[in-house]
Structure formats: C-alpha cells, structure tokens
Design a protein around this motif. Structure first.
Motif, PDB file in Angstrom:
ATOM      1  N   ARG A  50       0.820  -1.217   0.000  1.00 49.30           N
ATOM      2  CA  ARG A  50       0.000   0.000   0.000  1.00 49.30           C
ATOM      3  C   ARG A  50       0.849   1.260   0.000  1.00 49.30           C
ATOM      4  O   ARG A  50       2.002   1.239   0.370  1.00 49.30           O
ATOM      5  CB  ARG A  50      -0.928  -0.015   1.208  1.00 49.30           C
ATOM      6  N   ARG A  51       0.206   2.369  -0.374  1.00 45.91           N
ATOM      7  CA  ARG A  51       0.883   3.674  -0.397  1.00 45.91           C
ATOM      8  C   ARG A  51       1.130   4.234   0.983  1.00 45.91           C
ATOM      9  O   ARG A  51       2.022   5.048   1.167  1.00 45.91           O
ATOM     10  CB  ARG A  51       0.059   4.679  -1.172  1.00 45.91           C
ATOM     11  N   GLY A  52       0.353   3.825   1.948  1.00 46.12           N
ATOM     12  CA  GLY A  52       0.495   4.325   3.305  1.00 46.12           C
ATOM     13  C   GLY A  52       0.173   3.234   4.310  1.00 46.12           C
ATOM     14  O   GLY A  52      -0.297   2.151   3.944  1.00 46.12           O
ATOM     15  N   PRO A  53       0.375   3.521   5.587  1.00 46.32           N
ATOM     16  CA  PRO A  53       0.231   2.498   6.632  1.00 46.32           C
ATOM     17  C   PRO A  53      -1.191   2.337   7.173  1.00 46.32           C
ATOM     18  O   PRO A  53      -1.445   2.533   8.360  1.00 46.32           O
ATOM     19  CB  PRO A  53       1.188   2.999   7.713  1.00 46.32           C
ATOM     20  N   SER A  54      -2.135   1.986   6.294  1.00 46.05           N
ATOM     21  CA  SER A  54      -3.493   1.663   6.742  1.00 46.05           C
ATOM     22  C   SER A  54      -4.256   1.002   5.602  1.00 46.05           C
ATOM     23  O   SER A  54      -3.849   1.075   4.438  1.00 46.05           O
ATOM     24  CB  SER A  54      -4.250   2.914   7.207  1.00 46.05           C
ATOM     25  N   LEU A  55      -5.380   0.375   5.932  1.00 48.29           N
ATOM     26  CA  LEU A  55      -6.208  -0.286   4.918  1.00 48.29           C
ATOM     27  C   LEU A  55      -6.886   0.710   3.996  1.00 48.29           C
ATOM     28  O   LEU A  55      -7.351   0.334   2.915  1.00 48.29           O
ATOM     29  CB  LEU A  55      -7.261  -1.164   5.604  1.00 48.29           C
ATOM     30  N   THR A  56      -6.957   1.964   4.398  1.00 45.01           N
ATOM     31  CA  THR A  56      -7.611   2.973   3.550  1.00 45.01           C
ATOM     32  C   THR A  56      -6.699   3.459   2.427  1.00 45.01           C
ATOM     33  O   THR A  56      -7.182   4.078   1.483  1.00 45.01           O
ATOM     34  CB  THR A  56      -8.064   4.185   4.391  1.00 45.01           C
ATOM     35  N   HIS A  57      -5.412   3.177   2.515  1.00 49.63           N
ATOM     36  CA  HIS A  57      -4.498   3.583   1.459  1.00 49.63           C
ATOM     37  C   HIS A  57      -4.592   2.631   0.270  1.00 49.63           C
ATOM     38  O   HIS A  57      -4.843   1.436   0.424  1.00 49.63           O
ATOM     39  CB  HIS A  57      -3.053   3.629   1.969  1.00 49.63           C
ATOM     40  N   TRP A  79       2.127  -1.612  10.770  1.00 49.50           N
ATOM     41  CA  TRP A  79       2.568  -1.552   9.378  1.00 49.50           C
ATOM     42  C   TRP A  79       4.073  -1.371   9.284  1.00 49.50           C
ATOM     43  O   TRP A  79       4.693  -0.732  10.123  1.00 49.50           O
ATOM     44  CB  TRP A  79       1.856  -0.403   8.659  1.00 49.50           C
ATOM     45  N   ARG A  80       4.647  -1.971   8.231  1.00 56.77           N
ATOM     46  CA  ARG A  80       6.075  -1.851   7.980  1.00 56.77           C
ATOM     47  C   ARG A  80       6.275  -1.387   6.539  1.00 56.77           C
ATOM     48  O   ARG A  80       5.668  -1.942   5.612  1.00 56.77           O
ATOM     49  CB  ARG A  80       6.802  -3.193   8.170  1.00 56.77           C
ATOM     50  N   ARG A  81       7.118  -0.367   6.376  1.00 58.08           N
ATOM     51  CA  ARG A  81       7.468   0.062   5.023  1.00 58.08           C
ATOM     52  C   ARG A  81       8.618  -0.823   4.569  1.00 58.08           C
ATOM     53  O   ARG A  81       9.641  -0.927   5.250  1.00 58.08           O
ATOM     54  CB  ARG A  81       7.876   1.527   4.975  1.00 58.08           C
ATOM     55  N   VAL A  82       8.448  -1.493   3.434  1.00 60.83           N
ATOM     56  CA  VAL A  82       9.429  -2.457   2.948  1.00 60.83           C
ATOM     57  C   VAL A  82       9.898  -2.095   1.544  1.00 60.83           C
ATOM     58  O   VAL A  82       9.219  -1.372   0.812  1.00 60.83           O
ATOM     59  CB  VAL A  82       8.865  -3.905   2.948  1.00 60.83           C
ATOM     60  N   GLN A  83      11.060  -2.648   1.199  1.00 62.42           N
ATOM     61  CA  GLN A  83      11.605  -2.535  -0.157  1.00 62.42           C
ATOM     62  C   GLN A  83      12.070  -3.908  -0.603  1.00 62.42           C
ATOM     63  O   GLN A  83      12.599  -4.671   0.213  1.00 62.42           O
ATOM     64  CB  GLN A  83      12.830  -1.629  -0.186  1.00 62.42           C
ATOM     65  N   ASP A  84      11.891  -4.200  -1.885  1.00 60.65           N
ATOM     66  CA  ASP A  84      12.459  -5.427  -2.424  1.00 60.65           C
ATOM     67  C   ASP A  84      13.830  -5.107  -3.022  1.00 60.65           C
ATOM     68  O   ASP A  84      14.310  -3.974  -2.914  1.00 60.65           O
ATOM     69  CB  ASP A  84      11.515  -6.081  -3.439  1.00 60.65           C
ATOM     70  N   ARG A  85      14.448  -6.068  -3.656  1.00 63.94           N
ATOM     71  CA  ARG A  85      15.811  -5.871  -4.156  1.00 63.94           C
ATOM     72  C   ARG A  85      15.898  -4.833  -5.265  1.00 63.94           C
ATOM     73  O   ARG A  85      16.962  -4.296  -5.535  1.00 63.94           O
ATOM     74  CB  ARG A  85      16.414  -7.194  -4.609  1.00 63.94           C
ATOM     75  N   ASP A  86      14.775  -4.544  -5.924  1.00 57.82           N
ATOM     76  CA  ASP A  86      14.759  -3.533  -6.980  1.00 57.82           C
ATOM     77  C   ASP A  86      14.478  -2.136  -6.442  1.00 57.82           C
ATOM     78  O   ASP A  86      14.398  -1.182  -7.203  1.00 57.82           O
ATOM     79  CB  ASP A  86      13.722  -3.895  -8.041  1.00 57.82           C
ATOM     80  N   GLY A  87      14.261  -2.048  -5.126  1.00 57.20           N
ATOM     81  CA  GLY A  87      13.953  -0.754  -4.517  1.00 57.20           C
ATOM     82  C   GLY A  87      12.474  -0.431  -4.508  1.00 57.20           C
ATOM     83  O   GLY A  87      12.061   0.602  -3.988  1.00 57.20           O
ATOM     84  N   ALA A  88      11.659  -1.299  -5.098  1.00 57.94           N
ATOM     85  CA  ALA A  88      10.219  -1.087  -5.102  1.00 57.94           C
ATOM     86  C   ALA A  88       9.685  -1.417  -3.714  1.00 57.94           C
ATOM     87  O   ALA A  88      10.159  -2.345  -3.065  1.00 57.94           O
ATOM     88  CB  ALA A  88       9.555  -1.980  -6.141  1.00 57.94           C
ATOM     89  N   GLY A  89       8.733  -0.659  -3.267  1.00 62.32           N
ATOM     90  CA  GLY A  89       8.224  -0.942  -1.937  1.00 62.32           C
ATOM     91  C   GLY A  89       6.971  -0.171  -1.607  1.00 62.32           C
ATOM     92  O   GLY A  89       6.386   0.506  -2.442  1.00 62.32           O
ATOM     93  N   GLY A  90       6.610  -0.282  -0.363  1.00 64.93           N
ATOM     94  CA  GLY A  90       5.417   0.358   0.158  1.00 64.93           C
ATOM     95  C   GLY A  90       5.157  -0.190   1.541  1.00 64.93           C
ATOM     96  O   GLY A  90       6.047  -0.759   2.174  1.00 64.93           O
ATOM     97  N   TRP A  91       3.926  -0.055   1.992  1.00 63.89           N
ATOM     98  CA  TRP A  91       3.553  -0.465   3.347  1.00 63.89           C
ATOM     99  C   TRP A  91       2.842  -1.809   3.325  1.00 63.89           C
ATOM    100  O   TRP A  91       1.934  -2.032   2.538  1.00 63.89           O
ATOM    101  CB  TRP A  91       2.668   0.598   3.975  1.00 63.89           C
ATOM    102  N   VAL A  92       3.277  -2.715   4.226  1.00 65.44           N
ATOM    103  CA  VAL A  92       2.733  -4.063   4.335  1.00 65.44           C
ATOM    104  C   VAL A  92       2.375  -4.303   5.799  1.00 65.44           C
ATOM    105  O   VAL A  92       3.114  -3.885   6.696  1.00 65.44           O
ATOM    106  CB  VAL A  92       3.766  -5.119   3.859  1.00 65.44           C
TER     107      VAL A  92
END
Length: 168
Positions: A50-57, A79-92
């Motif tokens: 998600r774009r932000g740390p909640s279900l509303t994002h 919520w945790r903001r994460v990144q994968d190896r390509d730098g793509a990420g968001g909130w999970v």
C-alpha cells in the motif's frame, strides 16, 4: 570571534555531527525497537503493498512470492514500510512478514560450496532469482539452504543480507 571561541564552536559542531552519525547508524524502529533498516521475509504467498500504513491507502501492487526477502525501512503501528531488491516498496501489514531470513541470488550463477572458501568443492549452482534460507554468515560468506542443498556462498552475490552482517 576570538581564537578559542572558534575552536569551541568547531569542536561543538564536530561533536554534533558525530552524535548524529552514531544515531543514524543505530536507528531503531519506534514500534519494535529493532534496528532500521533490517531484513525479513514474506510469510504469505500474497501481500498487498500500500501507499500508506493503513487499509484505507491504495494498493499499488501485490507481492506474490512467498519467502521473498524484504528490507524494512520504517514502522508505523502494525505496518512496515518495505523494499524489495529492486527498490520497489510500500507499506505491508506486519502479520504478512516473518523474521525467518532469506536471500535472493543476484548473480547469474552462484556456487554453493562445501566450505566457506573459494577452492572448496561446489555442491550445487544457484541461478539468479533463486530464494535461499539464510544461515550463518562470516565476513564474505553465508551458509544457505536451497532446493535440498546446503552450503556456503559468497555474500557479494546475494541480496537480503548486509555486507558487514555476521550471523551465528
């Protein structure tokens, strides 16, 4: 400004910069008090990012690879903001993450060796994109388990472990 006052100002500035650098090196998550950034893996076979740390994002995409290594860069509640190896990420949501450590092979082929040394016999070869379970790590080598094989691989060909990280 007098000579001694200038020296005291410079010393104060140097101390402030050193303190800021130490604080950045030891940054801790406000929720878990665990180091940031840190590596985890994806527990679920699907996880909305998600774009932000909640279900509303809004959901930007979905991770669909169980055991995928991720780097946590921030925390907010559950919520945790994460990144994968390509730098793509968001909130999970934290419930979709696991502390079990995995790595992904980044080089075209990485030899899995019997011992953590270049001349040791190769047990298997891991191709780019393979996800392996992370075991002990020395300065240049990590013990991995993948596809029923267990051995040592050079840390430089892996993503999901810090270059200076040591593990028992």
């Amino acid at each position: 400004m007098t000579f001694f006052r200038r020296i005291l100002c410079r010393a104060g500035l140097a101390l402030a910069l050193a303190t800021a650098a130490a604080a950045a090196a030891e940054e801790r998550g406000p929720v878990t008090n665990l180091p940031l950034p840190r590596y985890v893996s994806l527990k679920a076979s699907e996880a909305n990012v998600r774009r932000g740390p909640s279900l509303t994002h809004r959901i930007d995409w979905v991770f669909v690879r169980r055991n995928l290594p991720l780097r946590i860069t921030a925390e907010h509640g559950h919520w945790r903001r994460v990144q994968d190896r390509d730098g793509a990420g968001g909130w999970v949501h934290y419930s979709l993450l696991s502390g079990v450590r995995t790595v992904v092979v980044e080089e075209e082929r990485v030899a899995l060796r019997a011992r953590p040394e270049e001349g040791a016999p190769a047990i298997a070869e891991l191709e780019a994109g393979v996800i392996a379970r992370l075991g002990a790590c020395r300065p240049d080598w990590c013990r991995l388990t993948a596809g029923g094989y267990r051995g040592w691989a050079r840390k430089a060909g892996l993503w999901g472990v810090a270059p200076d990280e040591l593990r028992d």
